[in-house]
Design a protein around this motif. Sequence first.
Motif, PDB file in Angstrom:
ATOM      1  N   PHE A 134       0.828  -1.202   0.000  1.00 24.52           N
ATOM      2  CA  PHE A 134       0.000   0.000   0.000  1.00 24.52           C
ATOM      3  C   PHE A 134       0.869   1.261   0.000  1.00 24.52           C
ATOM      4  O   PHE A 134       0.616   2.195  -0.772  1.00 24.52           O
ATOM      5  N   LEU A 135       1.896   1.293   0.840  1.00 21.62           N
ATOM      6  CA  LEU A 135       2.771   2.470   0.910  1.00 21.62           C
ATOM      7  C   LEU A 135       3.542   2.684  -0.394  1.00 21.62           C
ATOM      8  O   LEU A 135       3.687   3.820  -0.849  1.00 21.62           O
ATOM      9  N   ILE A 136       4.020   1.610  -0.986  1.00 22.10           N
ATOM     10  CA  ILE A 136       4.740   1.729  -2.258  1.00 22.10           C
ATOM     11  C   ILE A 136       3.795   2.251  -3.338  1.00 22.10           C
ATOM     12  O   ILE A 136       4.155   3.165  -4.093  1.00 22.10           O
ATOM     13  N   LEU A 137       2.598   1.711  -3.413  1.00 25.32           N
ATOM     14  CA  LEU A 137       1.618   2.178  -4.402  1.00 25.32           C
ATOM     15  C   LEU A 137       1.271   3.643  -4.155  1.00 25.32           C
ATOM     16  O   LEU A 137       1.174   4.435  -5.097  1.00 25.32           O
ATOM     17  N   TRP A 138       1.104   4.036  -2.895  1.00 27.88           N
ATOM     18  CA  TRP A 138       0.799   5.423  -2.522  1.00 27.88           C
ATOM     19  C   TRP A 138       1.885   6.369  -3.042  1.00 27.88           C
ATOM     20  O   TRP A 138       1.604   7.398  -3.647  1.00 27.88           O
ATOM     21  N   LEU A 139       3.154   6.000  -2.815  1.00 29.89           N
ATOM     22  CA  LEU A 139       4.260   6.850  -3.250  1.00 29.89           C
ATOM     23  C   LEU A 139       4.398   6.873  -4.769  1.00 29.89           C
ATOM     24  O   LEU A 139       4.740   7.917  -5.346  1.00 29.89           O
ATOM     25  N   VAL A 140       4.131   5.764  -5.429  1.00 31.91           N
ATOM     26  CA  VAL A 140       4.183   5.736  -6.897  1.00 31.91           C
ATOM     27  C   VAL A 140       3.135   6.682  -7.471  1.00 31.91           C
ATOM     28  O   VAL A 140       3.410   7.436  -8.410  1.00 31.91           O
ATOM     29  N   VAL A 141       1.942   6.683  -6.903  1.00 31.30           N
ATOM     30  CA  VAL A 141       0.898   7.600  -7.363  1.00 31.30           C
ATOM     31  C   VAL A 141       1.344   9.041  -7.128  1.00 31.30           C
ATOM     32  O   VAL A 141       1.116   9.921  -7.972  1.00 31.30           O
ATOM     33  N   GLY A 142       2.003   9.308  -6.014  1.00 29.72           N
ATOM     34  CA  GLY A 142       2.526  10.645  -5.747  1.00 29.72           C
ATOM     35  C   GLY A 142       3.592  11.064  -6.745  1.00 29.72           C
ATOM     36  O   GLY A 142       3.618  12.218  -7.197  1.00 29.72           O
ATOM     37  N   ILE A 143       4.450  10.146  -7.130  1.00 28.89           N
ATOM     38  CA  ILE A 143       5.479  10.444  -8.130  1.00 28.89           C
ATOM     39  C   ILE A 143       4.827  10.733  -9.481  1.00 28.89           C
ATOM     40  O   ILE A 143       5.233  11.662 -10.191  1.00 28.89           O
ATOM     41  N   VAL A 144       3.807   9.972  -9.831  1.00 29.70           N
ATOM     42  CA  VAL A 144       3.083  10.211 -11.083  1.00 29.70           C
ATOM     43  C   VAL A 144       2.437  11.596 -11.059  1.00 29.70           C
ATOM     44  O   VAL A 144       2.495  12.345 -12.046  1.00 29.70           O
ATOM     45  N   ALA A 145       1.843  11.965  -9.932  1.00 33.33           N
ATOM     46  CA  ALA A 145       1.215  13.284  -9.816  1.00 33.33           C
ATOM     47  C   ALA A 145       2.257  14.395  -9.966  1.00 33.33           C
ATOM     48  O   ALA A 145       2.021  15.398 -10.650  1.00 33.33           O
ATOM     49  N   ALA A 146       3.417  14.234  -9.344  1.00 29.26           N
ATOM     50  CA  ALA A 146       4.481  15.235  -9.466  1.00 29.26           C
ATOM     51  C   ALA A 146       4.963  15.339 -10.908  1.00 29.26           C
ATOM     52  O   ALA A 146       5.214  16.439 -11.415  1.00 29.26           O
TER      53      ALA A 146
END
Length: 69
Positions: free
Chosen positions: A12-24
């Motif tokens: 869950f945390l890895i997916l959360w951060l990947v989505v954040g990187i995509v947003a950035a």
Amino acid sequence: MTRSYARPVSLFLILWLVVGIVAAAQRGYLNSDPDGCNRVATIGVTVIAGPLNYVGLDPKVHCEIPQPS
């Protein structure tokens, strides 16, 4: 039986951060070198905010580094 929740939480945390990187990346924050405290902090907060970026959160950070006297 003991169930381990470490794996699902980690995923869950890895997916959360990947989505954040995509947003950035979609906001263009990753296109150039960060040129100051504001840019680096904004990128970090955007990545940490993760999916919240897609529900209206647009984190921006303004900071000043004190100059030596």
